[in-house]
Design a protein around this motif. Structure first.
Motif, short mmCIF file in Angstrom:
data_model
loop_
_atom_site.label_atom_id
_atom_site.label_comp_id
_atom_site.label_asym_id
_atom_site.label_seq_id
_atom_site.Cartn_x
_atom_site.Cartn_y
_atom_site.Cartn_z
N ASN A 312 0.82 -1.21 0.00
CA ASN A 312 0.00 0.00 0.00
C ASN A 312 0.85 1.26 0.00
OD1 ASN A 312 -3.13 -0.50 0.40
ND2 ASN A 312 -2.07 -2.11 1.54
N LYS A 313 2.04 1.20 0.59
CA LYS A 313 2.92 2.37 0.62
C LYS A 313 3.30 2.82 -0.79
CE LYS A 313 5.06 1.94 5.18
NZ LYS A 313 6.26 1.53 5.94
N VAL A 314 3.47 1.87 -1.70
CA VAL A 314 3.80 2.21 -3.09
C VAL A 314 2.74 3.13 -3.67
CG1 VAL A 314 4.06 1.28 -5.42
CG2 VAL A 314 5.15 0.12 -3.49
N VAL A 315 1.47 2.80 -3.44
CA VAL A 315 0.36 3.58 -3.98
C VAL A 315 0.25 4.91 -3.24
CG1 VAL A 315 -2.11 3.58 -4.48
CG2 VAL A 315 -0.81 1.45 -4.62
N VAL A 316 0.41 4.88 -1.92
CA VAL A 316 0.33 6.12 -1.12
C VAL A 316 1.40 7.11 -1.56
CG1 VAL A 316 0.64 7.09 1.20
CG2 VAL A 316 -0.73 5.03 0.88
N GLN A 317 2.62 6.63 -1.72
CA GLN A 317 3.72 7.52 -2.13
C GLN A 317 3.51 8.03 -3.55
OE1 GLN A 317 7.10 4.97 -1.44
NE2 GLN A 317 7.03 5.24 0.78
N ALA A 318 2.95 7.18 -4.42
CA ALA A 318 2.67 7.63 -5.79
C ALA A 318 1.62 8.72 -5.79
CB ALA A 318 2.21 6.45 -6.64
N HIS A 319 0.57 8.56 -4.98
CA HIS A 319 -0.47 9.59 -4.87
C HIS A 319 0.14 10.90 -4.36
CE1 HIS A 319 -4.30 7.88 -5.98
NE2 HIS A 319 -4.05 6.78 -5.28
N LYS A 320 1.02 10.82 -3.37
CA LYS A 320 1.66 12.02 -2.83
C LYS A 320 2.50 12.71 -3.90
CE LYS A 320 1.90 10.71 2.07
NZ LYS A 320 2.81 10.38 3.19
N THR A 321 3.19 11.91 -4.70
CA THR A 321 4.01 12.47 -5.77
C THR A 321 3.15 13.23 -6.77
OG1 THR A 321 5.67 10.71 -5.59
CG2 THR A 321 5.58 11.91 -7.67
N VAL A 322 2.05 12.62 -7.19
CA VAL A 322 1.17 13.25 -8.19
C VAL A 322 0.55 14.52 -7.62
CG1 VAL A 322 -0.98 12.97 -9.49
CG2 VAL A 322 0.67 11.11 -9.42
N VAL A 323 0.00 14.44 -6.41
CA VAL A 323 -0.66 15.60 -5.81
C VAL A 323 0.34 16.74 -5.59
CG1 VAL A 323 -1.84 16.46 -3.74
CG2 VAL A 323 -2.50 14.27 -4.74
N GLY A 324 1.51 16.41 -5.07
CA GLY A 324 2.52 17.44 -4.81
C GLY A 324 2.98 18.14 -6.07
N LYS A 325 3.24 17.34 -7.10
CA LYS A 325 3.73 17.94 -8.35
C LYS A 325 2.63 18.73 -9.07
CE LYS A 325 7.62 14.88 -9.34
NZ LYS A 325 8.62 15.98 -9.37
N LEU A 326 1.37 18.27 -8.95
CA LEU A 326 0.27 19.03 -9.55
C LEU A 326 0.09 20.37 -8.85
CD1 LEU A 326 -2.44 16.28 -10.22
CD2 LEU A 326 -1.24 17.65 -11.93
N GLU A 327 0.22 20.38 -7.53
CA GLU A 327 0.12 21.64 -6.80
C GLU A 327 1.25 22.58 -7.20
OE1 GLU A 327 0.11 20.69 -2.68
OE2 GLU A 327 -2.00 20.01 -2.66
N GLN A 328 2.45 22.02 -7.34
CA GLN A 328 3.60 22.83 -7.76
C GLN A 328 3.40 23.37 -9.17
OE1 GLN A 328 7.30 20.72 -7.56
NE2 GLN A 328 8.51 22.43 -8.31
#
Length: 443
Positions: A312-328
């Motif tokens: 599950n951490k793989v998916v959680v970290q991927a979601h964080k990457t997408v959300v963070g980069k989209l905000e940036q």
């Protein structure tokens, strides 16, 4: 199928369809309910004429989450798929190269659609018993997976929880057989004890096969990052790279499992059980073992409950990457960018959009992992004292459960085992004295 044959089939189907219409018409003049029956039969006739036909061959699903993470192009994904087919075959026709150490005869028994061979021996065991949860690819995304908690195991990373080997090592073949035979208590993994030894053995071999294939897939996708400019975005396809550099390390990690068995000291035969339980309780709540951090002061599994397992951490970290980069990206202005920078910015947005779509369609929603409620007396990896020793000594690979190895002396782990085994009989335990007796307990 030749042109003439196709025309004959078409003519036959058309003729049958016309005959259905001739006899049934459009249902005019019939009572209302019967009219709909007539129309339904008219629609079914062409389907019946078409026949069932041959079921399409199964195919493996690409690890699109890892592909998106590594920013692979479609042609690179195709190369990975082609290499995997060359090394491992297909779900219907598996290949076991000599370097893998796998038994191809066992794989044939487990692989493919459910069927019987010429002597009546049943094949397709994996799809009959396992694929509806673990998926044809072994990615833990079968048709029923989303309804289960915990999710079925994803074999592809090569990480297994319940085994007799050290934390980072692979399970032995016997470990896989034991899980298949006993199931995992407290989960949706059932026991397959009713299957013959040969069938269980074949399924265990097939699990190793799917895991090796998944690990090789991950290694191939990550290898693109190491390519030089002269490679032009393509992986080498020679033996030195595919076999020696990619496949052999994976195969050798499986073949070395028997050498990684946990050394378990004998429990003293003259052990004072009450004293051992008291010592185990001290270790449980102390800083060395620190079991209380996750399992809670009551051992009900109510300590740290907001963590994830590695899958599950793989998916959680991927979601964080997408959300963070989209905000940036949303805060980035292209006003002062030159043409090259604008192109890079748009490519980044396109990648993020694809990554987001992949996570929505190729990953299950992340779930936290709850520590075990030790007062229930339900242990997924087995309830023998030896099984509990393995879990405490090595921890649980892929889960937040840490290893006591190096912090608690091997002989003292037995004290923790004895304390844990006493918890179901204590206050709040499933078998505790504070529980009201039911009729069967009085007999």
């Amino acid at each position: 199928m030749g042109i003439a044959t196709s025309r004959q089939v078409y003519a036959t189907r058309s003729s049958l369809f016309d005959r259905c219409r001739y006899f049934l018409g459009d249902g005019a003049g019939l009572p209302g309910d019967w009219r709909w029956v007539a129309i339904g039969l008219a629609l079914i006739c062409p389907l019946a004429a078409a026949g069932c036909g041959r079921t399409a061959s199964a195919s493996y699903r690409l690890n699109l989450v890892e592909s998106a993470k590594q920013r692979l192009k479609p042609e690179q994904e195709q190369q990975v798929a082609t290499i995997l087919t060359a090394l491992f075959g297909t779900p219907d026709e598996p290949i076991a190269l000599a370097e893998t150490g796998l038994d191809e005869a066992k794989l044939v028994l487990a692989a493919g659609p459910v069927r019987s061979d010429i002597v009546g021996r049943k094949n397709g065991l994996y799809r009959e018993h396992c694929a509806h949860c673990h998926g044809v690819t072994g990615d833990g995304m079968g048709p029923t997976a989303a309804f289960l908690n915990p999710y079925p195991r994803d074999y592809r990373p090569g990480v297994f929880k319940f085994k007799s080997t050290e934390r980072a090592d692979k399970p032995t073949h016997g470990d896989l057989v034991m899980v298949l035979r006993n199931g995992l208590a407290g989960s949706s993994m059932p026991s397959f004890a009713l299957l013959s030894d040969a069938k269980i053995d074949a399924l265990a071999e097939y699990v190793k096969y799917l895991s090796m294939r998944g690990e090789v897939e991950l290694a191939l996708m990550r290898a693109f990052f190491e390519l030089d400019d002269e490679d032009q975005g393509r992986l080498p396809e020679d033996r030195d790279f595919l076999i020696d550099e990619i496949l052999l390390p994976v195969a050798e990690s499986w073949q070395g499992a028997e050498d990684a068995l946990i050394e378990v000291p004998e429990m003293p035969s003259d052990l004072d059980l009450a004293a051992s339980i008291a010592k185990g309780k001290e270790l449980f709540y102390g800083n060395k073992a620190n079991c209380v951090k996750c399992h809670g002061v009551t051992a009900l599994g109510d300590g740290q409950v907001n963590d994830y397992d590695d899958w599950n951490k793989v998916v959680v970290q991927a979601h964080k990457t997408v959300v963070g980069k989209l905000e940036q990206a949303g805060k980035t202005s292209t006003w002062e960018m030159d043409a090259e920078e604008v192109a890079e910015h748009r490519a980044e947005l396109a990648w993020l959009d694809r990554f987001e779509q992949v996570l929505d369609g190729n990953a299950l929603p992340p779930r936290t992992i709850r520590p075990r409620n030790l007062r229930q007396g339900v242990y997924r990896g087995g309830m023998r004292p030896l099984d509990l020793y393995y879990r405490i000594h090595a921890g649980i690979n892929g889960a937040p459960m840490p290893a006591a190895k190096g912090t608690v002396p091997p002989e003292d782990i037995w004290h923790i085992v004895n304390y844990i085994r006493s918890l179901p009989y204590g206050f709040n335990g499933t078998l505790g004295v504070d529980r009201p007796m039911v009729a069967r307990d009085r007999l």
